[in-house]
Design a protein around this motif. Structure first.
Motif, PDB file in Angstrom:
ATOM      1  N   GLY A  84      42.712 -37.647  39.709  1.00 41.15           N
ATOM      2  CA  GLY A  84      42.373 -37.752  41.126  1.00 41.15           C
ATOM      3  C   GLY A  84      40.887 -37.822  41.405  1.00 41.15           C
ATOM      4  N   ASP A  85      40.071 -38.031  40.378  1.00 37.83           N
ATOM      5  CA  ASP A  85      38.622 -38.109  40.535  1.00 37.83           C
ATOM      6  C   ASP A  85      38.198 -39.570  40.436  1.00 37.83           C
ATOM      7  N   LEU A  86      37.727 -40.146  41.534  1.00 37.26           N
ATOM      8  CA  LEU A  86      37.315 -41.545  41.555  1.00 37.26           C
ATOM      9  C   LEU A  86      35.846 -41.739  41.206  1.00 37.26           C
ATOM     10  N   GLY A  87      35.179 -40.671  40.835  1.00 40.54           N
ATOM     11  CA  GLY A  87      33.781 -40.785  40.433  1.00 40.54           C
ATOM     12  C   GLY A  87      32.827 -40.264  41.488  1.00 40.54           C
ATOM     13  N   PHE A  88      31.540 -40.472  41.216  1.00 39.90           N
ATOM     14  CA  PHE A  88      30.471 -39.949  42.078  1.00 39.90           C
ATOM     15  C   PHE A  88      29.540 -41.083  42.471  1.00 39.90           C
ATOM     16  N   SER A  89      29.270 -41.195  43.758  1.00 46.14           N
ATOM     17  CA  SER A  89      28.349 -42.216  44.260  1.00 46.14           C
ATOM     18  C   SER A  89      26.936 -41.649  44.220  1.00 46.14           C
ATOM     19  N   HIS A  90      26.123 -42.126  43.270  1.00 48.77           N
ATOM     20  CA  HIS A  90      24.751 -41.619  43.151  1.00 48.77           C
ATOM     21  C   HIS A  90      23.889 -42.097  44.311  1.00 48.77           C
ATOM     22  N   ARG A  91      24.212 -43.241  44.872  1.00 48.78           N
ATOM     23  CA  ARG A  91      23.432 -43.729  46.004  1.00 48.78           C
ATOM     24  C   ARG A  91      23.636 -42.849  47.237  1.00 48.78           C
ATOM     25  N   ASN A  92      24.874 -42.409  47.472  1.00 51.78           N
ATOM     26  CA  ASN A  92      25.170 -41.566  48.633  1.00 51.78           C
ATOM     27  C   ASN A  92      25.183 -40.086  48.299  1.00 51.78           C
TER      28      ASN A  92
END
Length: 334
Positions: A84-92
Motif C-alpha cells: 500500500g506504499d506508492l512511494g514518496f514525492s521528493h518534490r512535494n
C-alpha cells in the motif's frame, strides 16, 4: 440456481484475476518506460531549486534510489505497492498516496458528473432519434447533425470557447478552480458554489461521449425495430410505448452498456486537458504537474490509480451486461 451462482462467481473471479494481471503489466511497463526515458529527475529537481552542486545531485539520486540497479528499483517499488506504499514525492516532500487522495475526490466528481450527463442525455437523444425515424425522421436528422458536430469538436477547444462565452463575455459562470477562494461557504451555499464551478468542465468533457451514446443507441434501436420479437409484440397488441421501452430499448442497451465501461478510460485521459484548462484540482492536473517536474513516484502513482479506475469501469460494465443477458453466463466464464 446453484449452477447460475457458481457461474457468476467464476465470472467475477476470472475478471478480478485478469484485472490484477493487467495492473501488474501497467506497473512494470510504466516503471521501465519512465526509468529508461532520457533525463535525470535529481538534476531536474536540483536545477529547479537553483542548486547545481554535483554532490547535492548525487545525494538526491541516492535518496530517490536512482543509484541502485534497475531490477532492484523495480522490485522495491512493486514490494511497496503490495504493502500500500506508492512511494514518496521528493518534490512535494510528502507521500504519493496523500497527494493522490487529496486530488482524487475532485477527479471522481468530474468523471461521474460527465459520465451521468453524457450517458443520460445521449441515450435520451438516441431514443428520440430512433423513434422519430419510425415516423417523419425530421428530428432524427437534426439529432444526427448535432451529434456529428459534437463528436468532431475537440474537448480542449470547446472548453476554451465555453470559458470565453460564459465566463468572460457573459460573466455568469466561474472559469477556473473548484470553489471560490476565501469565500468561506458552508452547507448548501458551498454545494451550489462547487456546482457552478463544475458545470463548464463537465459539459466540456461530456459532449464528445454524448455524441457516441446518441449514435450507439440510435443504431442499436433501429436494428432492434426490425427483429421478430418486436413484430410479435405488436401483433399481440402491445402499445408502441411498451414496445419501445420494454422490448427495443432493453435489447439496445447491451452495446451501450459495453461502451459505458470503456468510456471511463477515455474520460480519464480526456480529463487531463480539461482539468488543465479549468485549473480543476484533480489527478489529471496532478499528472501534468508531476510530468513537468519529472516526479517519477507521483507519475507512477497517478498511472496506477487511473488504470484501476479504468479496469473497475470495465468490470462494472461486464457485470451489467452479464446481469442484463443471462445468455452471457456460459461465455463470460470462459
Amino acid at each position: 440456481m446453484i449452477d447460475r451462482l457458481s457461474q457468476g462467481l467464476l465470472f467475477i473471479t476470472l475478471r478480478l484475476g485478469r484485472m490484477l494481471l493487467v495492473i501488474l503489466v501497467v506497473l512494470v511497463g510504466t516503471f521501465l518506460l519512465l526509468r529508461l526515458a532520457p533525463g535525470d529527475p535529481a538534476l531536474t529537481m536540483a536545477s529547479a531549486a537553483g542548486l547545481d552542486d554535483p554532490a547535492y545531485v548525487e545525494r538526491l539520486r541516492h535518496e530517490m534510489g536512482l543509484d541502485r540497479p534497475l531490477p532492484s528499483q523495480l522490485a522495491s517499488y512493486l514490494g511497496g505497492v503490495l504493502q500500500g506504499d506508492l512511494g514518496f514525492s521528493h518534490r512535494n516532500q510528502t507521500a504519493v498516496w496523500a497527494l493522490i487522495a487529496e486530488r482524487l475526490p475532485a477527479t471522481l466528481l468530474l468523471l461521474l458528473s460527465a459520465f451521468v450527463l453524457s450517458s443520460v442525455a445521449g441515450i435520451g437523444l438516441g431514443v428520440l432519434a430512433a423513434s422519430s425515424r419510425q415516423r417523419s425522421g425530421r428530428l432524427d436528422r437534426v439529432v444526427g447533425v448535432v451529434a456529428l458536430l459534437l463528436y468532431a469538436t475537440p474537448a480542449f477547444w470547446l472548453a476554451l470557447l465555453l470559458v470565453i462565452l460564459f465566463s468572460i463575455a457573459l460573466g455568469v459562470l466561474p472559469a477556473f478552480g473548484m470553489e471560490s477562494v476565501g469565500a468561506g461557504l458552508r452547507g448548501w451555499a458551498h454545494a451550489w458554489d462547487v456546482a457552478q464551478h463544475l458545470l463548464l468542465p463537465c459539459v466540456s468533457l461530456s459532449f464528445v461521449f454524448l455524441a457516441v451514446y446518441v449514435q450507439l443507441t440510435r443504431s442499436a434501436m433501429l436494428e432492434a425495430f426490425t427483429q421478430d420479437f418486436v413484430r410479435t409484440a405488436r401483433a399481440k397488441g402491445a402499445s408502441e410505448q411498451r414496445v419501445l421501452l420494454a422490448h427495443v430499448l432493453r435489447n439496445a442497451l447491451l452495446p451501450v452498456t459495453t461502451y459505458a465501461g470503456l468510456q471511463l478510460g477515455q474520460l480519464a485521459s480526456a480529463s487531463l486537458l480539461v482539468e488543465v484548462v479549468y485549473a480543476w484540482p484533480g489527478i489529471g492536473r496532478l499528472l501534468y504537474e508531476s510530468l513537468e517536474a519529472r516526479d517519477y513516484p507521483l507519475l507512477l502513482g497517478v498511472f496506477l490509480v487511473i488504470s484501476v479506475l479504468v479496469l473497475l469501469g470495465n468490470l462494472i460494465s461486464e457485470l451489467c451486461c452479464y446481469l442484463a443477458d443471462p445468455r452471457l453466463a456460459s461465455g463470460g466464464a470462459q
